[in-house]
Scaffold this motif. Structure first.
Motif, PDB file in Angstrom:
ATOM      1  N   SER A   5       0.836  -1.207   0.000  1.00 53.18           N
ATOM      2  CA  SER A   5       0.000   0.000   0.000  1.00 53.18           C
ATOM      3  C   SER A   5       0.870   1.255   0.000  1.00 53.18           C
ATOM      4  N   LEU A   6       1.986   1.210   0.736  1.00 51.45           N
ATOM      5  CA  LEU A   6       2.910   2.343   0.757  1.00 51.45           C
ATOM      6  C   LEU A   6       3.565   2.543  -0.613  1.00 51.45           C
ATOM      7  N   VAL A   7       3.867   1.435  -1.298  1.00 52.79           N
ATOM      8  CA  VAL A   7       4.422   1.528  -2.655  1.00 52.79           C
ATOM      9  C   VAL A   7       3.437   2.251  -3.570  1.00 52.79           C
TER      10      VAL A   7
ATOM     11  N   ASN B  72      22.723   1.658  -5.470  1.00 57.16           N
ATOM     12  CA  ASN B  72      22.888   1.191  -6.848  1.00 57.16           C
ATOM     13  C   ASN B  72      21.539   0.915  -7.507  1.00 57.16           C
ATOM     14  N   PHE B  73      20.593   0.423  -6.717  1.00 49.90           N
ATOM     15  CA  PHE B  73      19.229   0.216  -7.218  1.00 49.90           C
ATOM     16  C   PHE B  73      18.634   1.555  -7.659  1.00 49.90           C
ATOM     17  N   CYS B  74      18.824   2.586  -6.847  1.00 48.97           N
ATOM     18  CA  CYS B  74      18.294   3.913  -7.181  1.00 48.97           C
ATOM     19  C   CYS B  74      18.936   4.457  -8.453  1.00 48.97           C
ATOM     20  N   PHE B  75      20.256   4.308  -8.574  1.00 50.64           N
ATOM     21  CA  PHE B  75      20.932   4.749  -9.797  1.00 50.64           C
ATOM     22  C   PHE B  75      20.311   4.076 -11.019  1.00 50.64           C
TER      23      PHE B  75
ATOM     24  N   LEU C 234       9.714   6.617  -3.571  1.00 51.16           N
ATOM     25  CA  LEU C 234       9.157   5.463  -4.277  1.00 51.16           C
ATOM     26  C   LEU C 234      10.160   4.315  -4.309  1.00 51.16           C
ATOM     27  N   ALA C 235      11.410   4.627  -4.604  1.00 48.74           N
ATOM     28  CA  ALA C 235      12.441   3.586  -4.670  1.00 48.74           C
ATOM     29  C   ALA C 235      12.592   2.879  -3.324  1.00 48.74           C
ATOM     30  N   LYS C 236      12.552   3.647  -2.237  1.00 52.44           N
ATOM     31  CA  LYS C 236      12.672   3.042  -0.907  1.00 52.44           C
ATOM     32  C   LYS C 236      11.500   2.106  -0.635  1.00 52.44           C
TER      33      LYS C 236
END
Length: 273
Positions: free
Chosen positions: A20-22, A147-150, A192-194
Motif C-alpha cells: 500500500s505504501l508503494v 545502486n538500485f536507485c541509480f 518510491l524507490a525506498k
C-alpha cells in the motif's frame, strides 16, 4: 528467533501494508512528474501515446498471443494520463523483482543459504524502514539500495525527459558520477524507490516468498485478482453490472502470498471492443 519472526503471519500483513505504501509513493511521484510535464508545456497526450506504444510493443514481445491494443485516446480524453504514467513507473521499478538483487549481480544467496538470507533481508528491512533515504545515501551512496536507485532513475527518466523538464542534465550527471541529487524531484523518486526496496526485502524474508503477477492488456477483468483504479465500479472494485470491460493496461502488479491471500493487481479498465 529471527527466522520465526520473519516467517510469522504478521510479516505477511506487513507485506500487504508495505505494498500500500508503494502504491501511495507511486501516486505521489507520478503527480509531481505530471505537474512538471504540464509546467514544461508538454503534449501530455503525445507523451502517453509514446509510453503506450513502448508498453504495447513489450507486451506483444512477451506474449505473442496477446493483441496489444492502443487505448490512449480514451485515457487522455478522460484526463487519466496519470494512470499511464504510474503504470510506466511501476513497471520499470518492479523489473527484476523476482531476483534477490533485481539482477544487479549474479548473487544466489537466497538459493544457497535460504534461511540466513531470509533473516538478513528482514534485518535490513527493520534497519532501513525508519531511515530517510537521502540521509542513508549521503553516507553509503553506492550501497545495494543506492545502486538500485541509480539503475532505476536512469531507466525511468530518459535524458530528453530530464532536459525538457529541468533545462539541463545536471541530475543525470550526478547519478552517473555516483551521487544522489538533493532535488525535490529526486527526493520524490527516492521515496518510491525506498518503498519498492522495502517491499522486495520483505518478499525475500517470507517463506515461501510471494509470487508476483501482472494483468495483461485486453484480459477479462477478474475481481479475485484485479481491482480497477477508476472509481466507477460496482462490487469488488470491478466494473458496474452490465458493463463489458477489459484491461486497458496494468497499473501495478499483484502478489499471491504464502497464506493464500491475494494482493490484487491494479488495472485501468476500458470498454471491450
Amino acid at each position: 528467533m529471527p527466522s520465526f519472526t520473519v516467517a510469522a503471519a504478521p510479516a505477511v500483513e506487513l507485506f500487504e501494508a508495505t505494498m500500500s505504501l508503494v502504491n501511495e509513493a507511486s501516486k505521489s511521484f507520478t503527480s509531481l512528474l505530471l505537474s512538471l510535464m504540464r509546467s514544461a508545456h508538454w503534449d501530455i497526450a503525445a507523451a502517453v501515446r509514446s509510453i503506450d506504444a513502448a508498453s504495447s510493443t513489450s507486451a506483444t514481445m512477451n506474449n505473442p498471443t496477446t493483441t496489444a491494443t492502443m487505448f490512449t485516446d480514451s485515457i487522455v480524453g478522460a484526463n487519466h494520463a496519470k494512470y499511464a504514467l504510474e503504470s510506466y513507473g511501476e513497471s520499470e521499478n518492479h523489473q527484476g523483482f523476482d531476483h534477490e538483487t533485481f539482477y544487479m549481480d549474479g548473487s544466489l544467496s537466497s538459493i544457497l543459504h535460504p534461511d540466513q538470507h531470509r533473516r538478513d533481508c528482514f534485518t535490513q528491512y527493520r534497519d532501513m524502514k525508519a531511515m530517510d533515504p537521502i540521509e542513508l545515501l549521503s553516507i553509503l551512496p553506492t550501497c545495494s539500495f543506492g545502486n538500485f536507485c541509480f539503475k532505476k532513475y536512469l531507466s525511468i527518466v530518459h535524458p530528453k525527459m530530464e532536459e525538457s523538464l529541468f533545462g539541463d542534465l545536471e541530475q543525470r550527471r550526478q547519478v552517473l558520477d555516483g551521487h544522489h541529487p538533493r532535488s525535490q524531484f529526486y527526493g520524490e523518486f527516492l521515496g518510491l524507490a525506498k518503498a519498492v526496496w522495502l517491499l522486495h526485502l520483505l518478499a525475500f524474508s517470507l517463506d515461501p516468498p510471494p509470487s508476483h503477477f501482472e494483468a495483461s492488456r485486453g484480459a477479462e477483468f477478474h475481481s479475485q485478482y484485479m481491482e480497477s483504479v477508476m472509481r466507477i465500479s460496482g462490487n469488488n472494485g470491478g466494473p458496474k453490472v452490465g458493463m463489458s470491460m477489459v484491461v486497458g493496461f496494468p497499473v501495478s502488479p499483484g502478489f499471491k502470498l504464502g497464506n493464500g491471500s491475494i494482493i490484487k493487481a491494479r488495472v485501468y479498465l476500458v470498454p471491450k471492443n
